[in-house]
Design a protein around this motif. Structure first.
Motif, PDB file in Angstrom:
ATOM      1  N   LEU A 168      35.833  32.893  48.912  1.00 22.53           N
ATOM      2  CA  LEU A 168      34.792  33.653  48.216  1.00 22.53           C
ATOM      3  C   LEU A 168      33.645  33.939  49.182  1.00 22.53           C
ATOM      4  CD1 LEU A 168      34.567  31.717  44.829  1.00 22.53           C
ATOM      5  CD2 LEU A 168      35.993  33.686  45.395  1.00 22.53           C
ATOM      6  N   LEU A 169      33.002  35.081  48.965  1.00 25.02           N
ATOM      7  CA  LEU A 169      31.831  35.449  49.763  1.00 25.02           C
ATOM      8  C   LEU A 169      30.787  36.003  48.805  1.00 25.02           C
ATOM      9  CD1 LEU A 169      30.508  35.723  52.537  1.00 25.02           C
ATOM     10  CD2 LEU A 169      31.513  38.009  52.711  1.00 25.02           C
ATOM     11  N   GLY A 170      29.916  35.125  48.347  1.00 20.86           N
ATOM     12  CA  GLY A 170      28.881  35.534  47.409  1.00 20.86           C
ATOM     13  C   GLY A 170      27.529  35.010  47.831  1.00 20.86           C
ATOM     14  N   GLY A 171      26.578  35.110  46.937  1.00 18.52           N
ATOM     15  CA  GLY A 171      25.229  34.633  47.237  1.00 18.52           C
ATOM     16  C   GLY A 171      24.205  35.723  47.076  1.00 18.52           C
ATOM     17  N   GLY A 172      23.493  35.708  45.949  1.00 15.11           N
ATOM     18  CA  GLY A 172      22.486  36.723  45.705  1.00 15.11           C
ATOM     19  C   GLY A 172      21.237  36.508  46.545  1.00 15.11           C
ATOM     20  N   PRO A 173      20.421  37.556  46.670  1.00 14.87           N
ATOM     21  CA  PRO A 173      20.607  38.853  46.011  1.00 14.87           C
ATOM     22  C   PRO A 173      21.437  39.855  46.825  1.00 14.87           C
ATOM     23  CG  PRO A 173      18.469  38.798  47.067  1.00 14.87           C
ATOM     24  CD  PRO A 173      19.099  37.457  47.333  1.00 14.87           C
ATOM     25  N   TRP A 182      30.068  42.796  44.945  1.00  9.73           N
ATOM     26  CA  TRP A 182      29.401  43.808  45.750  1.00  9.73           C
ATOM     27  C   TRP A 182      28.615  43.183  46.885  1.00  9.73           C
ATOM     28  CZ3 TRP A 182      24.568  42.090  44.788  1.00  9.73           C
ATOM     29  CH2 TRP A 182      24.169  41.760  43.487  1.00  9.73           C
ATOM     30  N   THR A 183      28.206  44.027  47.812  1.00  7.29           N
ATOM     31  CA  THR A 183      27.284  43.671  48.886  1.00  7.29           C
ATOM     32  C   THR A 183      26.145  44.691  48.874  1.00  7.29           C
ATOM     33  OG1 THR A 183      28.487  44.997  50.534  1.00  7.29           O
ATOM     34  CG2 THR A 183      29.164  42.704  50.267  1.00  7.29           C
ATOM     35  N   SER A 184      25.265  44.604  49.883  1.00  9.34           N
ATOM     36  CA  SER A 184      24.129  45.542  49.986  1.00  9.34           C
ATOM     37  C   SER A 184      23.332  45.600  48.684  1.00  9.34           C
ATOM     38  CB  SER A 184      24.612  46.935  50.388  1.00  9.34           C
ATOM     39  OG  SER A 184      25.254  46.914  51.632  1.00  9.34           O
ATOM     40  N   ARG A 185      23.162  44.424  48.050  1.00  4.81           N
ATOM     41  CA  ARG A 185      22.332  44.297  46.852  1.00  4.81           C
ATOM     42  C   ARG A 185      22.789  45.193  45.700  1.00  4.81           C
ATOM     43  NH1 ARG A 185      17.100  41.842  47.422  1.00  4.81           N
ATOM     44  NH2 ARG A 185      16.921  40.844  49.461  1.00  4.81           N
ATOM     45  N   GLY A 186      24.078  45.444  45.627  1.00  8.37           N
ATOM     46  CA  GLY A 186      24.624  46.178  44.494  1.00  8.37           C
ATOM     47  C   GLY A 186      24.953  47.617  44.754  1.00  8.37           C
ATOM     48  N   ARG A 187      24.739  48.102  45.973  1.00  8.60           N
ATOM     49  CA  ARG A 187      25.062  49.489  46.281  1.00  8.60           C
ATOM     50  C   ARG A 187      26.445  49.650  46.923  1.00  8.60           C
ATOM     51  NH1 ARG A 187      19.779  52.971  48.280  1.00  8.60           N
ATOM     52  NH2 ARG A 187      18.680  52.897  46.299  1.00  8.60           N
ATOM     53  N   ASN A 188      26.991  48.580  47.434  1.00 10.65           N
ATOM     54  CA  ASN A 188      28.317  48.617  48.057  1.00 10.65           C
ATOM     55  C   ASN A 188      29.280  47.867  47.136  1.00 10.65           C
ATOM     56  OD1 ASN A 188      30.556  48.581  49.693  1.00 10.65           O
ATOM     57  ND2 ASN A 188      29.452  47.962  51.528  1.00 10.65           N
ATOM     58  N   LEU A 189      29.953  48.601  46.260  1.00 13.81           N
ATOM     59  CA  LEU A 189      30.813  48.011  45.240  1.00 13.81           C
ATOM     60  C   LEU A 189      32.212  47.801  45.805  1.00 13.81           C
ATOM     61  CD1 LEU A 189      29.723  50.221  42.209  1.00 13.81           C
ATOM     62  CD2 LEU A 189      28.688  48.105  43.065  1.00 13.81           C
ATOM     63  N   LEU A 190      32.794  46.647  45.489  1.00 17.62           N
ATOM     64  CA  LEU A 190      34.106  46.279  46.014  1.00 17.62           C
ATOM     65  C   LEU A 190      35.186  46.538  44.969  1.00 17.62           C
ATOM     66  CD1 LEU A 190      33.123  42.846  47.626  1.00 17.62           C
ATOM     67  CD2 LEU A 190      32.895  45.141  48.585  1.00 17.62           C
ATOM     68  N   SER A 191      36.402  46.690  45.432  1.00 19.47           N
ATOM     69  CA  SER A 191      37.535  46.834  44.530  1.00 19.47           C
ATOM     70  C   SER A 191      37.705  45.553  43.717  1.00 19.47           C
ATOM     71  CB  SER A 191      38.807  47.123  45.331  1.00 19.47           C
ATOM     72  OG  SER A 191      39.935  47.139  44.483  1.00 19.47           O
ATOM     73  N   LEU A 192      37.952  45.699  42.413  1.00 21.82           N
ATOM     74  CA  LEU A 192      38.128  44.550  41.522  1.00 21.82           C
ATOM     75  C   LEU A 192      39.609  44.430  41.169  1.00 21.82           C
ATOM     76  CD1 LEU A 192      37.095  42.261  39.795  1.00 21.82           C
ATOM     77  CD2 LEU A 192      36.471  43.931  38.032  1.00 21.82           C
ATOM     78  N   ASP A 193      40.272  43.439  41.753  1.00 23.74           N
ATOM     79  CA  ASP A 193      41.701  43.218  41.522  1.00 23.74           C
ATOM     80  C   ASP A 193      41.850  42.267  40.343  1.00 23.74           C
ATOM     81  OD1 ASP A 193      44.385  42.807  41.581  1.00 23.74           O
ATOM     82  OD2 ASP A 193      44.506  42.318  43.715  1.00 23.74           O
ATOM     83  N   ASN A 194      41.987  42.845  39.149  1.00 24.01           N
ATOM     84  CA  ASN A 194      42.070  42.052  37.933  1.00 24.01           C
ATOM     85  C   ASN A 194      42.961  42.807  36.936  1.00 24.01           C
ATOM     86  OD1 ASN A 194      40.747  41.753  34.985  1.00 24.01           O
ATOM     87  ND2 ASN A 194      40.658  39.789  36.075  1.00 24.01           N
ATOM     88  N   PRO A 195      43.934  42.156  36.312  1.00 32.42           N
ATOM     89  CA  PRO A 195      44.850  42.862  35.417  1.00 32.42           C
ATOM     90  C   PRO A 195      44.171  43.528  34.224  1.00 32.42           C
ATOM     91  CG  PRO A 195      45.751  40.724  36.025  1.00 32.42           C
ATOM     92  CD  PRO A 195      44.347  40.750  36.520  1.00 32.42           C
ATOM     93  N   VAL A 196      43.098  42.913  33.696  1.00 34.26           N
ATOM     94  CA  VAL A 196      42.430  43.490  32.529  1.00 34.26           C
ATOM     95  C   VAL A 196      41.688  44.761  32.912  1.00 34.26           C
ATOM     96  CG1 VAL A 196      40.787  43.074  30.676  1.00 34.26           C
ATOM     97  CG2 VAL A 196      42.241  41.212  31.494  1.00 34.26           C
ATOM     98  N   THR A 197      40.913  44.711  33.980  1.00 39.20           N
ATOM     99  CA  THR A 197      40.194  45.923  34.394  1.00 39.20           C
ATOM    100  C   THR A 197      41.166  46.979  34.903  1.00 39.20           C
ATOM    101  OG1 THR A 197      39.759  44.881  36.549  1.00 39.20           O
ATOM    102  CG2 THR A 197      38.031  44.744  34.882  1.00 39.20           C
ATOM    103  N   ASP A 198      42.275  46.577  35.510  1.00 37.08           N
ATOM    104  CA  ASP A 198      43.285  47.559  35.910  1.00 37.08           C
ATOM    105  C   ASP A 198      43.822  48.286  34.683  1.00 37.08           C
ATOM    106  OD1 ASP A 198      43.056  47.086  38.583  1.00 37.08           O
ATOM    107  OD2 ASP A 198      44.901  45.919  38.786  1.00 37.08           O
ATOM    108  N   ALA A 199      44.088  47.535  33.608  1.00 38.06           N
ATOM    109  CA  ALA A 199      44.578  48.160  32.380  1.00 38.06           C
ATOM    110  C   ALA A 199      43.523  49.082  31.780  1.00 38.06           C
ATOM    111  CB  ALA A 199      44.981  47.086  31.372  1.00 38.06           C
ATOM    112  N   LEU A 200      42.269  48.630  31.735  1.00 41.05           N
ATOM    113  CA  LEU A 200      41.196  49.413  31.126  1.00 41.05           C
ATOM    114  C   LEU A 200      40.930  50.706  31.875  1.00 41.05           C
ATOM    115  CD1 LEU A 200      38.734  46.511  30.271  1.00 41.05           C
ATOM    116  CD2 LEU A 200      39.847  48.020  28.607  1.00 41.05           C
ATOM    117  N   PHE A 201      41.015  50.666  33.191  1.00 50.93           N
ATOM    118  CA  PHE A 201      40.688  51.852  33.993  1.00 50.93           C
ATOM    119  C   PHE A 201      41.929  52.603  34.467  1.00 50.93           C
ATOM    120  CE2 PHE A 201      36.799  49.423  34.097  1.00 50.93           C
ATOM    121  CZ  PHE A 201      35.835  50.403  33.937  1.00 50.93           C
ATOM    122  N   GLY A 202      43.060  52.297  33.891  1.00 49.08           N
ATOM    123  CA  GLY A 202      44.263  53.067  34.174  1.00 49.08           C
ATOM    124  C   GLY A 202      44.774  52.922  35.587  1.00 49.08           C
ATOM    125  N   VAL A 203      44.611  51.741  36.188  1.00 47.43           N
ATOM    126  CA  VAL A 203      45.131  51.506  37.541  1.00 47.43           C
ATOM    127  C   VAL A 203      46.599  51.098  37.412  1.00 47.43           C
ATOM    128  CG1 VAL A 203      44.902  50.149  39.657  1.00 47.43           C
ATOM    129  CG2 VAL A 203      42.861  50.828  38.372  1.00 47.43           C
TER     130      VAL A 203
END
Length: 829
Positions: free
Chosen positions: A628-633, A526-547
């Motif tokens: 990668l583009l990270g770095g809290g907060p 995410w960005t904006s300190r957790g208010r701007n959530l990004l798409s998570l491209d991951n096979p496990v979460t895709d399976a869990l959330f029915g993607v």
């Protein structure tokens, strides 16, 4: 300069129309000069305009055309399923917002721009009407000052890319007009209705506009020797009834904010005085200082107030004091919090500046209602304006163009005020003042356009590639059997709303805290300190959330094994997340699917994932590079795939120390999904207010819905449970499960609105009985023009109803600002 109109036909429509046209000409002319969309190749998709407002208007378009997944209460597209009413009340409840549905879906950016310009023009017309209503004066001066308000620096630099704030720009003159009705004891029904529309359109700026209108009302009462506590009580009652009528929108918005992930909290740091003075000039820009520019004509007229002996002393000093007090209040911490409803903005700290511009315009008009300033007053006022300009010179925001346009404008307006007000000289004076307004405002618009693009983050405007991507997502859509995620790279913060599909990406002031926490635990970025959530491209979460499909590498790709929206977990306690997203995904899945690397390398055939939330920079596995583009907060990098391990012992090159590697075994994942699918729902139906699923007969355990457990859900007649942050309900020997959603505060808001409506009807009836007239006629007043009410008034005064009605609409009105009878030639609007 003459204070009279040549004809009664100038009384209302023409000044308002001229003000609106001047505003449109200045805004569009400035954008064209800067070659900004839609007049040139430079786009205006910056900051939250691209991230939030355009996507939300696109979703509104879909709602109005019946093409959205969800409804007014519940949105199934963004954030895996979120409450929509708070977002609607924050971004889309303006009466102008539905106009976007008149445009094609692919022209949504044109639609938002058109609505933005229209709002600015309406603000100019509203202020012009107010000016004509509160005092006599030349009609073209009212138009120029009304346009000056709408073209203030706040509007051109801040409001233009925060279009919902422009409803506050309209609200301020409307609420001041309500104050006039309260002062005169008129229109007890229409007043609260106007307040309700203003607060429902945008509660945030309406709060500021209401505070400003209250100050104006107090000055008007004190300046005319008509201050009565009863009048203040009527004003409070009118405001309370109006906000009560808007409660069905306001209360869910308030509670939505309480359930939201906390944003950035900053201590207020006042801007240097030189910078504040600099922002009074045209062609200046800064994100962290008050955009207080108004046309030089306004500054000069306000400055002359102190030197005008023909104005009553109380009126002169009260208006000058109000201007000074409002200016000081934007720089003082406690009043800064008061203006912003006791919540420090996380950006653009001077959001109340439009009220200061409105007060300056009203003060300028107050002087003109007594005629043009004499030479002595003009010289004194010009000296004050020059002194303010000199005080701004040390500021780095002062540009050569700012000084040139300010100097030329001061000379032009001073010359116009010295010219006779009739004949060709009057026309020349009008041209000089109008030219100053258009030149300064258009130049400020163009300068702000270019500075915004250079200083703020920008995003690609809607184009052919976006249209192709949206069409591909629509073709692959299988909702609610599976989700189609808009994927990466992202276009904006709300790609599911803009492009279509149903994804985890979401950006709002109301991003639920539970959604951010759940996504973070599963490896989301995410960005904006957790208010701007990004798409998570991951096979496990895709399976869990029915993607079942997502955009990847320039095309829609099928994701493989996925679960339906409703699954059933065995009886027992819900899992508790720990620090590792790999383990958290396995807890939610109920199976081990990740292996640990050996000597820094994953087994051949597994997919390598890196969890380094604070890392920024490139990472590689063989020939494949990922950034990668990270770095809290402020930012958090998502769990990222580095590709399939094909070379034994090959270790990834990481961007820095730290991070965690996971080796995903796809065979294990498929087996885990197959096991859960055997006990999952056999059919799922979603609506705009809930979800229902059919289960295998005799199901026992916990039914888990692949949606965040946000506040407002009830299942099977009781409060919904939470299963590791997801919506859940315990079931025992069940064959179906159903859940419904109602935004927190909706019921209380509806009850408050109904009570306010009943009280308003009672007030209107009481007003009607007190006057001996029908309560509707008394409450509405002369809204319908010279009808039965005007005829009654005419008979009472011994004059014909037509003469009486025309006198009240275009004539002098009851009294001048000084308390004396207005001259018969001074129209009031």
């Amino acid at each position: 300069m003459s204070n009279t109109s040549r004809s009664p036909r100038f009384s209302a429509p023409l000044p308002m129309l001229l003000a609106a046209l001047l505003t449109v000409a200045a805004v569009c002319g400035g954008d064209a000069a800067a070659r900004v969309f839609p007049f040139g190749p430079r786009h205006r998709a910056v900051n939250d305009l691209a991230n939030q407002f355009v996507p939300f208007h696109a979703h509104l378009w879909d709602l109005l055309r019946g093409r959205a997944d969800g409804g007014l209460l519940l949105d199934w597209r963004a954030g895996w399923g979120t409450s929509f009413l708070p977002d609607y009340g924050t971004y889309l409840s303006s009466p102008f917002a539905p106009l976007v549905a008149l445009f094609p879906r692919g022209d949504i950016e044109y639609a938002v721009y058109a609505v933005t310009v229209l709002k600015t023009a309406v603000a100019a017309a509203a202020m012009t009407f107010l000016l004509r209503r509160i005092g006599p004066g030349a009609w073209w001066w009212a138009a120029v000052l009304g346009a000056s308000y709408a073209l203030c620096g706040w509007s051109l630099a801040e409001g233009t890319y925060n279009p919902m704030w422009l409803d506050g720009l309209i609200a301020f003159p409307l609420l001041c007009l309500v104050g006039e009705w309260v002062r005169e004891g008129r229109r007890p029904l229409l007043g609260p209705l106007v307040v309700a529309v203003c607060w429902a359109a945008n509660f945030y700026t309406a709060c500021m506009a209401t505070l400003g209108a209250a100050l104006v009302l107090l000055v008007r009462l004190a300046a005319t020797d008509s201050f009565r506590w009863r009048t203040v009580g009527r004003a409070v009652l009118t405001t309370a009834l109006g906000t009560g009528l808007a409660a069905p929108v306001l209360v869910p918005v308030l509670l939505g904010s309480r359930h939201a992930h906390p944003g950035l909290v900053r201590e207020f740091d006042p801007a240097p005085a030189t910078d504040v003075l600099a922002r009074l000039l045209p062609v200046t820009y800064s994100f962290a200082t008050p955009a207080a520019f108004v046309c030089t004509a306004v500054l000069l007229l306000v400055a002359t107030l102190l030197f005008r002996r023909d104005l009553p002393g109380r009126q002169r000093w009260l208006w000058a004091g109000l201007c000074a007090a409002v200016t000081a209040s934007v720089q003082w911490g406690p009043t800064h919090l008061l203006w912003h409803a006791f919540a420090t903005p996380n950006g653009s700290p001077y959001r109340q500046t439009f009220v200061l511009s409105g007060v300056l315009v009203l003060a300028a008009w107050t002087g003109l209602t007594h005629g043009p300033p004499d030479r002595r007053s003009l010289l004194g006022g010009a000296a004050v304006v020059l002194a303010l300009t000199a005080g701004a010179l040390p500021s780095p925001f002062v540009t050569g163009w700012a000084l040139l346009l300010a100097g030329v404008g001061l000379a032009a307006v001073t010359g116009a005020l010295l010219l006779p007000g009739r004949g060709r000289y009057g026309v020349l004076a009008a041209l000089l003042v109008t030219g100053t307004l258009l030149g300064q405002s258009a130049a400020t618009t163009a300068y702000a356009d270019r500075e915004r693009a250079a200083r703020l983050d920008d995003y690609p405007p809607w184009g052919v590639e976006h249209a192709r991507r949206a069409a591909a997502l629509a073709a692959a859509d299988g909702w609610p059997a599976y989700r189609t995620d808009p994927g990466l790279p992202r276009v904006a913060g709300n790609d599911p709303l803009l492009l279509g599909g149903q994804g985890g990406a979401y950006y709002s002031s109301h991003t639920p805290a539970v959604l951010t926490q759940t996504l973070t635990a599963l490896g989301g970025g995410w960005t904006s300190r957790g208010r701007n959530l990004l798409s998570l491209d991951n096979p496990v979460t895709d399976a869990l959330f029915g993607v079942g499909a997502r955009w990847r590498d320039g095309a829609v790709a099928r994701t493989g094994a996925y679960l339906p929206l409703v699954t059933v977990r065995p009886p027992g306690p819900a899992p508790v997340y720990g620090p590792s997203p790999f383990r958290n995904q396995e807890l939610l899945l109920g199976a081990r699917v990740y292996g640990a690397p050996h000597a820094g390398a994953c087994p051949v055939g597994t997919e390598v994932f890196l969890w380094a939330p604070d890392a920024t920079g490139p990472t590689r596995l063989g020939d494949r590079e990922t950034r990668l583009l990270g770095g809290g907060p402020r930012r958090r990098a998502a769990l990222t795939s580095l590709g399939v391990q094909r070379v034994p012992g090959l270790r990834p090159v990481l961007p820095g120390p730290g991070g965690e590697l996971g080796c995903l075994d796809h065979e294990r994942l498929r087996a885990a999904v197959a096991a859960l699918r055997a006990r999952a729902a056999t059919s799922v139906r979603v609506t705009s207010v809930g979800i229902r699923a059919d289960l295998p007969p005799g199901t026992t355990g916990t039914a888990v819905v692949a949606a965040p457990r946000i506040a407002g859900w009830t299942c099977e007649g009781g409060p919904a449970a939470s299963y590791a942050g997801l919506l859940a309900v315990p079931v025992s020997d069940a064959s179906s499960v159903s859940c419904s959603f109602r935004p927190p505060g909706l019921r209380a808001g509806l009850a408050t609105g109904a009570l306010a409506a009943l009280l308003l009807v009672g007030v209107a009836r009481s007003a009607g009985r007190a006057s001996g007239r029908g309560w509707v006629a008394r409450a509405v007043g002369r809204v319908s023009g010279p009808g039965r009410v005007a005829r009654s008034a005419g008979r009472a005064s011994g004059r014909g109803w037509v003469a009486r009605a025309v006198g009240r609409v275009s004539g002098p009105g009851p009294a001048s600002p000084s308390g004396s009878r207005r001259p018969p030639h001074g129209p009031s609007g």
